[in-house]
Write a protein that holds these residues in place. Sequence first.
Motif, mmCIF file in Angstrom:
data_model
loop_
_atom_site.group_PDB
_atom_site.id
_atom_site.type_symbol
_atom_site.label_atom_id
_atom_site.label_comp_id
_atom_site.label_asym_id
_atom_site.label_seq_id
_atom_site.Cartn_x
_atom_site.Cartn_y
_atom_site.Cartn_z
ATOM 1 N N GLY A 137 -20.948 21.069 25.806
ATOM 2 C CA GLY A 137 -19.995 20.021 25.450
ATOM 3 C C GLY A 137 -19.070 19.714 26.604
ATOM 4 N N THR A 138 -18.701 18.422 26.739
ATOM 5 C CA THR A 138 -17.808 17.997 27.837
ATOM 6 C C THR A 138 -16.363 17.915 27.386
ATOM 7 N N GLY A 139 -16.113 17.820 26.066
ATOM 8 C CA GLY A 139 -14.733 17.697 25.585
ATOM 9 C C GLY A 139 -14.202 16.283 25.644
ATOM 10 N N ILE A 140 -15.070 15.285 25.889
ATOM 11 C CA ILE A 140 -14.571 13.899 25.961
ATOM 12 C C ILE A 140 -15.186 13.014 24.889
ATOM 13 N N GLY A 141 -16.144 13.562 24.093
ATOM 14 C CA GLY A 141 -16.831 12.747 23.092
ATOM 15 C C GLY A 141 -15.886 12.142 22.076
ATOM 16 N N LEU A 142 -15.089 12.990 21.392
ATOM 17 C CA LEU A 142 -14.176 12.473 20.374
ATOM 18 C C LEU A 142 -13.022 11.701 20.993
ATOM 19 N N TYR A 143 -12.621 12.081 22.233
ATOM 20 C CA TYR A 143 -11.555 11.308 22.895
ATOM 21 C C TYR A 143 -12.005 9.866 23.112
ATOM 22 N N VAL A 144 -13.240 9.698 23.674
ATOM 23 C CA VAL A 144 -13.764 8.351 23.923
ATOM 24 C C VAL A 144 -14.006 7.637 22.599
ATOM 25 N N THR A 145 -14.476 8.374 21.586
ATOM 26 C CA THR A 145 -14.695 7.760 20.272
ATOM 27 C C THR A 145 -13.392 7.196 19.711
ATOM 28 N N LYS A 146 -12.311 7.959 19.782
ATOM 29 C CA LYS A 146 -11.001 7.481 19.315
ATOM 30 C C LYS A 146 -10.560 6.264 20.128
ATOM 31 N N LEU A 147 -10.817 6.300 21.460
ATOM 32 C CA LEU A 147 -10.443 5.176 22.323
ATOM 33 C C LEU A 147 -11.204 3.919 21.912
ATOM 34 N N LEU A 148 -12.511 4.052 21.633
ATOM 35 C CA LEU A 148 -13.331 2.894 21.265
ATOM 36 C C LEU A 148 -12.889 2.317 19.924
ATOM 37 N N ILE A 149 -12.659 3.183 18.938
ATOM 38 C CA ILE A 149 -12.334 2.707 17.588
ATOM 39 C C ILE A 149 -10.920 2.124 17.530
ATOM 40 N N GLU A 150 -9.933 2.834 18.085
ATOM 41 C CA GLU A 150 -8.537 2.431 17.897
ATOM 42 C C GLU A 150 -8.057 1.429 18.939
ATOM 43 N N LYS A 151 -8.414 1.640 20.206
ATOM 44 C CA LYS A 151 -7.912 0.749 21.253
ATOM 45 C C LYS A 151 -8.748 -0.515 21.374
ATOM 46 N N HIS A 152 -10.087 -0.364 21.340
ATOM 47 C CA HIS A 152 -10.959 -1.507 21.572
ATOM 48 C C HIS A 152 -11.255 -2.300 20.302
ATOM 49 N N MET A 153 -11.192 -1.644 19.123
ATOM 50 C CA MET A 153 -11.567 -2.343 17.896
ATOM 51 C C MET A 153 -10.413 -2.446 16.901
ATOM 52 N N GLY A 154 -9.249 -1.889 17.239
ATOM 53 C CA GLY A 154 -8.080 -2.017 16.368
ATOM 54 C C GLY A 154 -8.211 -1.272 15.054
ATOM 55 N N GLY A 155 -9.064 -0.246 15.010
ATOM 56 C CA GLY A 155 -9.247 0.524 13.784
ATOM 57 C C GLY A 155 -8.478 1.831 13.810
ATOM 58 N N LYS A 156 -8.846 2.737 12.896
ATOM 59 C CA LYS A 156 -8.239 4.058 12.814
ATOM 60 C C LYS A 156 -9.341 5.087 12.606
ATOM 61 N N ILE A 157 -9.142 6.287 13.168
ATOM 62 C CA ILE A 157 -10.094 7.377 12.965
ATOM 63 C C ILE A 157 -9.310 8.647 12.704
ATOM 64 N N ARG A 158 -9.751 9.430 11.725
ATOM 65 C CA ARG A 158 -9.131 10.728 11.463
ATOM 66 C C ARG A 158 -10.208 11.724 11.049
ATOM 67 N N ILE A 159 -9.938 12.996 11.251
ATOM 68 C CA ILE A 159 -10.896 14.062 10.939
ATOM 69 C C ILE A 159 -10.183 15.130 10.127
ATOM 70 N N TYR A 160 -10.882 15.678 9.122
ATOM 71 C CA TYR A 160 -10.279 16.689 8.261
ATOM 72 C C TYR A 160 -11.376 17.590 7.695
ATOM 73 N N ASN A 161 -10.968 18.768 7.246
ATOM 74 C CA ASN A 161 -11.901 19.723 6.669
ATOM 75 C C ASN A 161 -12.125 19.426 5.188
ATOM 76 N N ASN A 162 -13.361 19.650 4.728
ATOM 77 C CA ASN A 162 -13.687 19.478 3.311
ATOM 78 C C ASN A 162 -13.319 20.753 2.546
ATOM 79 N N PRO A 163 -12.831 20.617 1.316
ATOM 80 C CA PRO A 163 -12.495 21.823 0.535
ATOM 81 C C PRO A 163 -13.692 22.742 0.326
ATOM 82 N N GLU A 164 -14.890 22.164 0.165
ATOM 83 C CA GLU A 164 -16.068 22.979 -0.084
ATOM 84 C C GLU A 164 -16.742 23.456 1.197
ATOM 85 N N GLY A 165 -16.198 23.119 2.364
ATOM 86 C CA GLY A 165 -16.761 23.543 3.636
ATOM 87 C C GLY A 165 -17.209 22.355 4.459
#
Length: 741
Positions: free
Chosen positions: A698-726
């Motif tokens: 892993g390079t450590g930039i995948g989710l950073y670039v993903t957030k940049l594409l979704i929020e900066k370039h497309m005006g959206g929102k992205i969030r990540i969270y754990n599921n109660p069941e795993g």
Amino acid sequence: MLPVSKKVSAFVTFLILVLCAYFIGSSLLRNQHAFDLLTERDKVRLHAFAENLPERFSDILRNTNTNILSNREIIDAFYDQDREKTATLLDPYYRQLKGDFGNVNVVMQFQLPDGRSFYRAHKPDQYNDQLLEIRPMLRATLETQKEQTGFEIGRYGLAFRVMTPVYRNGEMIGAFETGIDISFVAKRLSNLTSYASSILINMQSSTHYSLKLENKVSFNRFEIFNTNPELFQSIYSELKGGTLPELLRIKDKTYFIISDIQINQFSGENAGIYVFALDVTEEKRWVRGYLYKSAAATVLIVLLIIFIIRKGFREMIGGLEKKYARTIKELERKEIQCRGYIINAPLAVFVTDTKLNLLETNPAAEKLTGYTDSEMMLMNFISLCHYESPEVQGKIRESLMSEGSLRGIFTFKTKDGKRIQVQADGASIASHKMNIIFCRDVTEENRLKVRLENAYADLEDMNRHLAAKVEEEIEKRQKTEKHLELQKKFSDMGQMINAIAHQWRQPLNALGIYIQDTAERIRENLLTDKDLDEFESVSMTLVSQMSDTIDNFRSFFLPSKEQERFNVAEETAGLLKMMSAQIASKNINLTYTCECDGNKFDCMDEYSMPVCRSAYISAFGYVGEFRQALMNIISNSIYAVEEITSLKKDLKGMINIDLSCYNGIIKLIVKDNGTGINSETLSKVFDPYYTTKPQGRGTGIGLYVTKLLIEKHMGGKIRIYNNPEGGASVEITLSQDITDE
């Protein structure tokens, strides 16, 4: 018979004795009445303070709630149920509120919409307990979605509370509460009036809320606070019934008791009462002493008058009365003159007693503070210095009592809650046991001076550093983003090649089998023209399929040059089609559902549009960047599922993709049953170069670039969270249009 002169003397003596008896009795009654007026005035003041203080505290608590709930980071942390981040952001406000109230017990907590406590700043380790049934104020706030204030007994005691509904993007996500322990109210009342104070809670209320109270007094009440333990222990030990008398003698002292100020909860239920006690031994002793002195004086006066009768007292008294009348008239003239000076003075004038209780003010003081003269008569001068620290308030008292003068700039709180800076000059008039203080508003002068100095300093600093700093930061950011995007392109290229390899594996295996079968037939001389034609046809079909795979991948991942309207459901289905072989090779079960108009559709076997039978889900943006971002997220899910299935052999891997659109919002959720993300890592997953994968994977930039594409370039929102069941879920939110085309 007695001579006429003796009869007249006897009659006059008898008359004088009657008049003196009347004088003694009326004086005693007047003094008793004066004592009653004094105590009644104290009752009125205490009632007024008990009614007005909570309103003043509610202003402070309401301002605190407004400041906290205007902080977007705190609202987002609460919405994400990130207790650690919420605690970090809320701690400065909690410490400031405790400081404002002298470090007494302060309540500050968030509650979830279902009534559970999410985070208590005053009890961080206690949360997730259900409060809806035992907290009427919380229930009213959640039901009416309006702010509520008042006293209420909670899990840890009685407090004055302000509870405000919490909104995020127009949606109520819970409630926020601040409060101060009632002991602070009692201390404040005690400081303002010199009365010792105690708080008694009804046994019924304490049982209802399961409070652990032990200090029970004799009339079915619990004591939860007092400012003089020894005094109130003596008071309660003298009680025989359930009612407190107004005057109570304990040992050699007499105390005036006020116990009719009720404490009513927000729900209307009576929680208890305030009890105030003041040592009036000297006042009562003075009344008795006055009676003895009056009796002795009467005897002397009788003897003196009898003597004066014989010496022509009429002429002497007449002269004294004229002199007394002239003196009274002169004093009245001077009093009117002095009062005129005070009333017409341009400065605010405050006249206080030795304890700084306000006795008289002028119109300029009313204009300065916003309080009327009658309101200020119930106040203490120190209460105007609300925003000053206890040390400064103590210095004000010490300066007037010890030095006999006061000079300085202090911060006043006006009736409408404003802070003003006041230049105060005062002097103590010891002979009259009073102080006079002159005040002038210097708020605007100080504000203009500070603003001018700050503006000049800021202007100089801005001229020196602004241009170079801006240019440097822009250049750094551009270089960083270009470098990260270039790194991500190489990473995505590897993922694309991996996907192509999985798509090619099946046709290559089939082609190999056909070649081996044909070679075997040639060796055995069993090959016919029909077999050769079939071999040629099947082989060319497989080669064509492999060629189409390359063309599809090449066109699918081309970057978008311009924004366009694209079908989110269709693009998601297309990407899943290309990655399906790779997902299947990991023994992962993949599902894809689309929800439109309240109906859910299984889209795994319908990759061509329309995916949803009821509507097209469209968004406006860069379709190539959307594909790249979604591929990053699915690749992370594949890795997480692969990791956990390698540890749990009997676990079936799962990736579920849900697409929905409601009220102008598109939501795409990618959910897996992989390893999930620990709480320490969750807040860092979008940071550049941060990765939990082993070195080389892993390079450590995948989710950073993903957030940049979704929020900066497309005006959206992205969030990540754990599921109660795993496992974990990634939620992408985009603006959308639902149209029938």
